[in-house]
Design a protein around this motif. Structure first.
Motif, PDB file in Angstrom:
ATOM      1  N   MET A  76      41.843  40.255  58.683  1.00  0.00           N
ATOM      2  CA  MET A  76      41.891  41.080  57.325  1.00  0.00           C
ATOM      3  C   MET A  76      43.331  41.265  57.440  1.00  0.00           C
ATOM      4  O   MET A  76      43.993  42.145  58.337  1.00  0.00           O
ATOM      5  CB  MET A  76      41.063  42.393  57.495  1.00  0.00           C
ATOM      6  N   SER A  77      44.174  41.095  56.433  1.00  0.00           N
ATOM      7  CA  SER A  77      45.656  41.445  56.593  1.00  0.00           C
ATOM      8  C   SER A  77      45.821  42.800  56.067  1.00  0.00           C
ATOM      9  O   SER A  77      45.087  43.350  55.736  1.00  0.00           O
ATOM     10  CB  SER A  77      46.313  40.398  55.711  1.00  0.00           C
ATOM     11  N   SER A  78      47.215  43.231  56.293  1.00  0.00           N
ATOM     12  CA  SER A  78      47.650  44.786  56.020  1.00  0.00           C
ATOM     13  C   SER A  78      47.400  44.663  54.596  1.00  0.00           C
ATOM     14  O   SER A  78      47.605  46.061  54.210  1.00  0.00           O
ATOM     15  CB  SER A  78      48.753  44.844  56.684  1.00  0.00           C
ATOM     16  N   ASN A  79      47.730  43.690  53.853  1.00  0.00           N
ATOM     17  CA  ASN A  79      47.920  44.128  52.442  1.00  0.00           C
ATOM     18  C   ASN A  79      46.363  43.567  51.747  1.00  0.00           C
ATOM     19  O   ASN A  79      46.294  43.399  50.529  1.00  0.00           O
ATOM     20  CB  ASN A  79      48.745  43.151  51.998  1.00  0.00           C
ATOM     21  N   PHE A  80      45.344  43.941  52.404  1.00  0.00           N
ATOM     22  CA  PHE A  80      44.025  43.610  51.812  1.00  0.00           C
ATOM     23  C   PHE A  80      43.795  44.398  50.659  1.00  0.00           C
ATOM     24  O   PHE A  80      42.987  43.953  49.966  1.00  0.00           O
ATOM     25  CB  PHE A  80      43.050  44.039  52.863  1.00  0.00           C
ATOM     26  N   TRP A  81      44.366  45.650  50.459  1.00  0.00           N
ATOM     27  CA  TRP A  81      44.128  46.611  49.247  1.00  0.00           C
ATOM     28  C   TRP A  81      44.580  45.740  47.983  1.00  0.00           C
ATOM     29  O   TRP A  81      44.078  46.171  46.947  1.00  0.00           O
ATOM     30  CB  TRP A  81      44.660  47.965  49.427  1.00  0.00           C
ATOM     31  N   LEU A  82      45.531  44.842  48.216  1.00  0.00           N
ATOM     32  CA  LEU A  82      45.794  44.126  46.981  1.00  0.00           C
ATOM     33  C   LEU A  82      44.687  43.346  46.213  1.00  0.00           C
ATOM     34  O   LEU A  82      44.626  43.103  44.888  1.00  0.00           O
ATOM     35  CB  LEU A  82      47.018  43.131  47.405  1.00  0.00           C
ATOM     36  N   LEU A  83      43.674  42.987  47.235  1.00  0.00           N
ATOM     37  CA  LEU A  83      42.555  42.177  46.633  1.00  0.00           C
ATOM     38  C   LEU A  83      41.856  43.166  45.964  1.00  0.00           C
ATOM     39  O   LEU A  83      41.084  42.394  44.912  1.00  0.00           O
ATOM     40  CB  LEU A  83      41.726  41.424  47.799  1.00  0.00           C
ATOM     41  N   LEU A  84      42.064  44.060  45.966  1.00  0.00           N
ATOM     42  CA  LEU A  84      41.048  45.153  45.493  1.00  0.00           C
ATOM     43  C   LEU A  84      41.387  45.566  43.962  1.00  0.00           C
ATOM     44  O   LEU A  84      40.912  46.356  43.067  1.00  0.00           O
ATOM     45  CB  LEU A  84      40.788  46.578  45.920  1.00  0.00           C
ATOM     46  N   VAL A  85      42.679  45.145  43.652  1.00  0.00           N
ATOM     47  CA  VAL A  85      43.300  45.635  42.243  1.00  0.00           C
ATOM     48  C   VAL A  85      42.409  44.899  41.074  1.00  0.00           C
ATOM     49  O   VAL A  85      41.995  45.880  40.287  1.00  0.00           O
ATOM     50  CB  VAL A  85      44.632  45.118  42.078  1.00  0.00           C
ATOM     51  N   PRO A  86      42.022  43.796  40.919  1.00  0.00           N
ATOM     52  CA  PRO A  86      41.273  43.452  39.797  1.00  0.00           C
ATOM     53  C   PRO A  86      39.526  43.624  39.994  1.00  0.00           C
ATOM     54  O   PRO A  86      38.956  43.293  39.137  1.00  0.00           O
ATOM     55  CB  PRO A  86      41.096  41.846  39.672  1.00  0.00           C
ATOM     56  N   VAL A  87      39.227  44.223  41.209  1.00  0.00           N
ATOM     57  CA  VAL A  87      37.962  44.305  41.622  1.00  0.00           C
ATOM     58  C   VAL A  87      37.295  45.419  40.624  1.00  0.00           C
ATOM     59  O   VAL A  87      36.029  44.918  40.171  1.00  0.00           O
ATOM     60  CB  VAL A  87      37.703  44.786  42.962  1.00  0.00           C
ATOM     61  N   PRO A  88      37.820  46.280  40.211  1.00  0.00           N
ATOM     62  CA  PRO A  88      37.108  47.256  39.284  1.00  0.00           C
ATOM     63  C   PRO A  88      36.814  46.494  37.962  1.00  0.00           C
ATOM     64  O   PRO A  88      35.313  46.668  37.669  1.00  0.00           O
ATOM     65  CB  PRO A  88      37.734  48.377  39.054  1.00  0.00           C
ATOM     66  N   THR A  89      37.484  45.637  37.392  1.00  0.00           N
ATOM     67  CA  THR A  89      37.286  44.994  36.248  1.00  0.00           C
ATOM     68  C   THR A  89      36.019  44.040  36.222  1.00  0.00           C
ATOM     69  O   THR A  89      35.073  43.954  35.556  1.00  0.00           O
ATOM     70  CB  THR A  89      38.293  44.432  35.479  1.00  0.00           C
ATOM     71  N   LEU A  90      36.310  43.262  37.414  1.00  0.00           N
ATOM     72  CA  LEU A  90      35.180  42.582  37.751  1.00  0.00           C
ATOM     73  C   LEU A  90      33.731  42.920  37.828  1.00  0.00           C
ATOM     74  O   LEU A  90      32.761  42.422  37.549  1.00  0.00           O
ATOM     75  CB  LEU A  90      35.599  41.458  38.986  1.00  0.00           C
ATOM     76  N   ALA A  91      33.879  44.089  38.709  1.00  0.00           N
ATOM     77  CA  ALA A  91      32.693  44.675  39.043  1.00  0.00           C
ATOM     78  C   ALA A  91      31.978  45.205  37.677  1.00  0.00           C
ATOM     79  O   ALA A  91      30.755  45.124  37.261  1.00  0.00           O
ATOM     80  CB  ALA A  91      32.902  45.729  39.866  1.00  0.00           C
ATOM     81  N   ALA A  92      32.841  45.681  36.774  1.00  0.00           N
ATOM     82  CA  ALA A  92      32.284  45.972  35.479  1.00  0.00           C
ATOM     83  C   ALA A  92      31.643  44.967  34.853  1.00  0.00           C
ATOM     84  O   ALA A  92      30.626  44.920  34.006  1.00  0.00           O
ATOM     85  CB  ALA A  92      33.557  46.734  34.541  1.00  0.00           C
ATOM     86  N   PHE A  93      32.442  43.878  34.772  1.00  0.00           N
ATOM     87  CA  PHE A  93      31.869  42.697  34.074  1.00  0.00           C
ATOM     88  C   PHE A  93      30.495  42.310  34.574  1.00  0.00           C
ATOM     89  O   PHE A  93      29.470  42.117  34.082  1.00  0.00           O
ATOM     90  CB  PHE A  93      33.041  41.330  34.266  1.00  0.00           C
ATOM     91  N   MET A  94      30.451  42.215  36.075  1.00  0.00           N
ATOM     92  CA  MET A  94      29.200  41.926  36.725  1.00  0.00           C
ATOM     93  C   MET A  94      28.250  42.904  36.244  1.00  0.00           C
ATOM     94  O   MET A  94      26.889  42.441  36.025  1.00  0.00           O
ATOM     95  CB  MET A  94      29.198  41.678  38.318  1.00  0.00           C
ATOM     96  N   THR A  95      28.425  44.126  36.428  1.00  0.00           N
ATOM     97  CA  THR A  95      27.433  45.122  35.881  1.00  0.00           C
ATOM     98  C   THR A  95      26.772  45.003  34.670  1.00  0.00           C
ATOM     99  O   THR A  95      25.491  44.809  34.227  1.00  0.00           O
ATOM    100  CB  THR A  95      28.172  46.483  36.043  1.00  0.00           C
ATOM    101  N   LEU A  96      27.893  44.677  33.516  1.00  0.00           N
ATOM    102  CA  LEU A  96      27.325  44.577  32.150  1.00  0.00           C
ATOM    103  C   LEU A  96      26.881  43.322  31.822  1.00  0.00           C
ATOM    104  O   LEU A  96      25.864  43.232  30.986  1.00  0.00           O
ATOM    105  CB  LEU A  96      28.660  44.806  31.250  1.00  0.00           C
ATOM    106  N   ALA A  97      27.262  42.270  32.523  1.00  0.00           N
ATOM    107  CA  ALA A  97      26.731  40.947  32.136  1.00  0.00           C
ATOM    108  C   ALA A  97      25.502  40.718  32.869  1.00  0.00           C
ATOM    109  O   ALA A  97      24.495  40.060  32.476  1.00  0.00           O
ATOM    110  CB  ALA A  97      27.828  39.906  32.527  1.00  0.00           C
ATOM    111  N   PHE A  98      25.401  40.747  34.306  1.00  0.00           N
ATOM    112  CA  PHE A  98      24.351  40.472  35.115  1.00  0.00           C
ATOM    113  C   PHE A  98      23.514  41.587  35.499  1.00  0.00           C
ATOM    114  O   PHE A  98      22.413  41.350  36.022  1.00  0.00           O
ATOM    115  CB  PHE A  98      24.973  39.539  36.226  1.00  0.00           C
ATOM    116  N   GLY A  99      23.914  42.937  35.400  1.00  0.00           N
ATOM    117  CA  GLY A  99      23.062  43.737  35.955  1.00  0.00           C
ATOM    118  C   GLY A  99      21.861  43.924  35.377  1.00  0.00           C
ATOM    119  O   GLY A  99      21.451  43.933  34.211  1.00  0.00           O
ATOM    120  N   PRO A 100      20.761  43.949  36.369  1.00  0.00           N
ATOM    121  CA  PRO A 100      19.311  43.740  35.758  1.00  0.00           C
ATOM    122  C   PRO A 100      18.675  45.091  35.357  1.00  0.00           C
ATOM    123  O   PRO A 100      17.664  45.290  34.514  1.00  0.00           O
ATOM    124  CB  PRO A 100      18.507  43.224  36.694  1.00  0.00           C
ATOM    125  N   PHE A 101      19.484  46.206  35.204  1.00  0.00           N
ATOM    126  CA  PHE A 101      19.036  47.605  34.793  1.00  0.00           C
ATOM    127  C   PHE A 101      19.514  47.816  33.578  1.00  0.00           C
ATOM    128  O   PHE A 101      20.599  47.216  33.047  1.00  0.00           O
ATOM    129  CB  PHE A 101      19.651  48.689  35.815  1.00  0.00           C
TER     130      PHE A 101
END
Lengths: 178, 646, 102
Positions: free
Chosen positions: B1-26
């Protein structure tokens, strides 16, 4: 008995036969046939076969040829028919001529084999022929009479005036015989 | 886990929103869907802003490795990077994306729940994909983001599934950009082959040591991909028809972000292009022609969205010009400014069109100054920036920078400068024309149905973007410097001539207004309006033969139904095998053995008919055969010493 | 009668037969074919008589009698057929009666 006369008569018969076969007119052909038969009768007489010669003249030339004459009387002969027959004759004679010549050629070698020996042979009396016919050959005579009977009946049937109805059905209309 | 791991988190909220809206079973209610979408977009924007803060403050070359795979002698090391280029572009994308999604909350107010979920899912996915591409440190992430953007574009253009026009437009966009993607992939693979790795800096370094011929090939391939994505000549035909999608889609994808991705690609690989001067010259020429073409055709448009589409072609042409003269930083600056005012134009135009009853033609904008004042004035601000009104708009500053970089780039640069000037004048014309139409009284015959005034979710982005498009000129210099280049010094005559061109264009628009017969002449020029029918030529030359090929490969007769399984490359061997088997069957079905028997059997009737000829019915023929038969028998039987068998 | 004369007589008989055969094959008219048939039959007749005379056997003449019977029967039927045929066909050309059903 003279073989020489017989040979000469036989030769004449051949000439007459040729004429009979090659003439385009039925009447002439018939006369040539008569001539051939009569010369053959002469040959028979020369060979000492009196009975055969007499029968030849009486029956062959007398009855058979006469029947031919009766029939020839009923036909109308015209120049056109004669011309047609002549033209046909001209067209087709090679092959049969070849066949005929071939047959004669095959027999000719027999001349070579014959030796000029002493003259043998006798005239055969009629009595011997009759004894043969009524003796051992009686069955053959009976069979010949069967044949004659059959021929007579056949000729009588074929020569009837009213013909039997034609084998075809008479033509009918579409609805069948009305 | 490099010190710049937080960089990988930048696109995560959008992708999480996509997963929630597209695949979320609820089950999610409409307000919840909107909340998720908004959160996804703005969280990512916040993270991006944080990243840009990090970048601005200190060192700005951060690397966040994802994973590494060893493939033979090559090592495939995926990573995300953060450098000035990524920061600038990424921040722009994130903020504009946030604004557009906020706007969409109101725009999509009356959509069905399922459609709403679908829309916001794709929008979020798009944002995540674009950020991935922007921050990609290796060609695989880059290409992944690139492709995902194309996919989202396809789905979003065809969002209105009941409209066949929309689906056809989406397909066209997808196919054309896919064609460019193939070229891009070829270029990237060639670079990978040379470099033995996928990191972009490794690829660029490998490209610099390649023999020049190969380098040019790679450069041309990459250029092909960029041109297709950015809708430049000759791959531009998809963008105008892509306006069949909803307005937020056009605002986000097809004006601000995705279509500029081509320029971003060229900027990323700028060192490679710098080493191939002839390709660079071609790049600049393509950009110049595209900008002139786009601006010219935009003048003749009657539909506001199409006009803005051609305007995008033209503006990106400007960016490509500056890349072609070796100033990619200026291009990125223009990218930022263009993202601001183009998305603003689209959003405000969408709002005005909604108020006019859903019609998007320019004439329908008339009366919007009273109907929808906020939208209209933001539109006017955006149009001013687009036209590049001197000094007061951001567009002026970025365009001047482009013109300055062009004019100081040698003799070719001067040609480009003149072409760009023509485009500038035309741009001013069409921008002003739309504004003037909107200022006039409503020419609609029937009063459009009254719609409720736009909410804060719609108006806030408009106002903010309008402010930015006017004041953003201050950003141009800093951006260029931030990206590592010196700000191009603007010769005075270039500035004056540029201003003159803009004013010329504006006055031309006023003149058109005053002389209606000229306007009607323009309205009748259908060939120009249809983009000189280039699209029709493509249809004829490329699309139709390809369709026939596809139908033939899939065994579809004309007008017939296909099997539903489309696999052209798999169909080729199948078709080949089928043909081969058919030939073999044809050869073997002859059944040689059977033929022999049939021939034997056929000989019997032949013999019979031959023998029948001997039955002539003629007496003399029968007599002859009798003779022959008897003769033969006699020959056999009679004892003659001359015959050998006796 | 010498052997040689017998041979010549037999040759003559064969010639008669050949001539008759030639006539049957060549003539087209039915009546003329029948006449040729008569000639044909005369050949073996001469042969029988000559052979019988040479050997002094009565069988030659007896055979001739049987042959005569054959000839008579054949002529009777042949001419009856000819008369019948004349009613429905052109009897100057035997080729015209070559079909089974005229």
């Amino acid at each position: 008995m003279s073989a020489m006369v017989a040979i000469v008569a036989g030769g004449l018969a051949v000439v007459a036969a040729l004429l009979a076969v090659t003439s385009s007119d039925a009447v002439r052909s018939l006369f040539a046939l008569l001539a051939a038969l009569l010369t053959l009768a002469a040959a028979f007489f020369a060979l000492g076969a009196d009975f055969a010669g007499a029968l030849q003249i009486l029956i062959y030339a007398g009855a058979v040829a006469a029947v031919f004459v009766f029939v020839v009387m009923t036909i109308t002969n015209s120049d056109a028919l004669r011309a047609a027959e002549r033209s046909r004759l001209r067209r087709v004679w090679p092959v049969p001529a070849a066949v005929a010549i071939l047959i004669v050629l095959m027999v000719l070698p027999a001349l070579r084999g014959a030796k000029s020996s002493a003259a043998v042979g006798a005239a055969i009396p009629v009595r011997a022929v009759g004894a043969l016919l009524f003796g051992p050959w009686a069955v053959v005579v009976e069979l010949a009479s069967f044949l004659l009977l059959a021929a007579m009946l056949g000729a009588r049937h074929l020569g009837r005036r009213a013909p039997s109805p034609p084998p075809n059905e008479p033509l009918q209309g579409r609805d069948g015989p009305s | 886990m490099s010190s710049n791991f937080w960089l990988l988190l930048v696109p995560v909220p959008t992708l999480a929103a996509f997963m929630t809206l597209a695949f979320g079973p609820f089950w999610l209610g409409p307000s919840q869907v909107r909340a998720v979408a908004l959160a996804g977009a703005w969280l990512t924007a916040a993270l991006m802003l944080a990243a840009s803060g990090v970048c601005a403050s200190g060192t700005c070359h951060l690397l966040a490795p994802v994973f590494t795979v060893k493939v033979g002698t090559a090592s495939v090391a995926l990573a995300l990077i953060l450098d000035p280029l990524a920061t600038v572009v990424g921040t722009t994308v994130a903020i504009v994306g946030g604004f557009v999604i906020s706007y969409s909350l109101g725009y999509m107010a009356r959509a069905r729940l399922a459609d709403l979920r679908r829309f916001f899912a794709y929008m979020n996915l798009f944002l995540g994909a674009m950020l991935t591409m922007v921050m990609a440190g290796d060609s695989i992430n880059f290409f992944l983001g690139w492709e995902m953007m194309g996919l989202c574009s396809f789905f979003l253009i065809g969002y209105n599934m009941s409209l066949p026009r929309a689906f056809a437009a989406g397909r066209k966009a997808f196919v054309i950009t896919r064609f460019g993607d193939v070229l891009l992939l070829a270029g990237l693979l060639l670079l990978f082959y040379e470099a033995g790795g996928v990191r972009i800096d490794a690829l660029v370094n490998a490209a610099l040591v390649m023999p020049p011929g190969r380098r040019s090939v790679v450069a041309v391939l990459l250029l092909g991909g960029a041109l297709a994505k950015s809708a430049q000549l000759p791959f531009h035909t998809w963008l105008p028809v892509a306006m069949a999608g909803p307005t937020p889609v056009s605002a986000l994808l097809h004006s601000a972000t995705m279509v500029a991705a081509g320029a971003f690609l060229l900027a990323r690989f700028a060192p490679l292009f710098a080493a191939t001067p002839e390709v660079l010259a071609a790049v600049a020429m393509v950009g110049a022609f595209s900008s002139c073409f786009g601006a010219l055709v935009a003048v003749f448009q009657t539909d506001v969205k199409r006009m803005l589409a051609y305007s995008s072609i033209s503006q990106i042409g400007f960016m490509i010009i500056s890349i072609g003269v070796g100033a990619p930083q200026v291009a990125i600056a223009h990218f930022v400014i263009h993202a601001i005012f183009k998305s603003l134009l689209f959003l405000s135009a969408g709002d005005m069109a909604y108020a006019a009853g859903g019609r998007t033609d320019i004439a329908a904008l008339a009366g919007s100054s009273t109907r929808r004042p906020i939208a209209y004035f933001s539109f006017a601000a955006g149009a001013a920036s687009l036209a590049g009104l001197p000094l007061i708009t951001a567009g002026w500053w970025s365009k001047e920078a482009i013109l300055a970089s062009a004019v100081s780039a040698g003799p070719l640069g001067e040609i480009l400068w003149s072409l760009a000037l023509i485009a500038v004048a035309l741009t001013a014309t069409y921008a002003t024309r739309a504004v003037l139409v909107g200022a006039g009284p409503s020419t609609l015959l029937a009063r459009p149905p009254a719609v409720p005034p736009a909410g804060i979710a719609t108006n806030a982005p408009l106002v903010l973007l309008a402010a930015a498009s006017l004041a953003g000129g201050l950003l141009v210099g800093p951006i260029v410097r931030f990206l590592g280049a010196a700000e191009p010094d603007t010769p005075a005559f270039s500035a004056i001539v540029g201003a003159a061109a803009v004013l010329l264009g504006v006055s031309a628009a006023f003149a058109l207004r005053r002389h209606p017969h000229l306007a009607s002449r323009i309205a009748r020029a259908r060939k120009v309006r249809q983009g000189f029918r280039i699209d029709a030529v493509y249809q004829q030359r490329f699309v139709r033969p390809f369709r026939h090929l596809a139908y033939w490969l899939n065994g579809v007769r004309r007008g017939g139904r296909s099997s539903g399984i489309v696999d052209p490359l798999g169909a080729v061997p199948v078709l080949g095998i089928v043909w081969l088997v058919r030939r073999m069957i044809h050869w073997a079905a002859v059944d040689r053995v059977d033929r022999v028997w049939m021939r034997l059997a056929g000989m019997v009737p032949e013999l019979s008919s031959f023998s029948r000829r001997s039955q002539t019915g003629r007496v003399r023929d029968y007599a002859l055969s009798l003779i022959f038969g008897i003769a033969a028998l006699l020959l056999l039987a009679l004892k003659s010493p001359r015959l050998p068998w006796h | 009668m010498t052997d040689q004369s017998l041979a010549i007589l037999l040759v003559l008989a064969t010639t008669l037969f050949a001539v008759g055969l030639f006539g049957v094959l060549v003539r087209r008219g039915v009546l003329l074919q029948l006449i040729a048939l008569e000639v044909l039959l005369a050949g073996p007749a001469l042969a029988f008589i000559a052979a019988g005379a040479r050997r002094g056997d009565a069988q030659g003449q007896a055979m001739f009698v049987i042959l005569l019977v054959f000839a008579a029967a054949e002529v009777a039927i042949g001419l009856a057929l000819y008369l019948r045929l004349r009613r429905c066909a052109d009897v100057s050309d035997s080729d015209s009666v070559s079909q089974l059903r005229s």
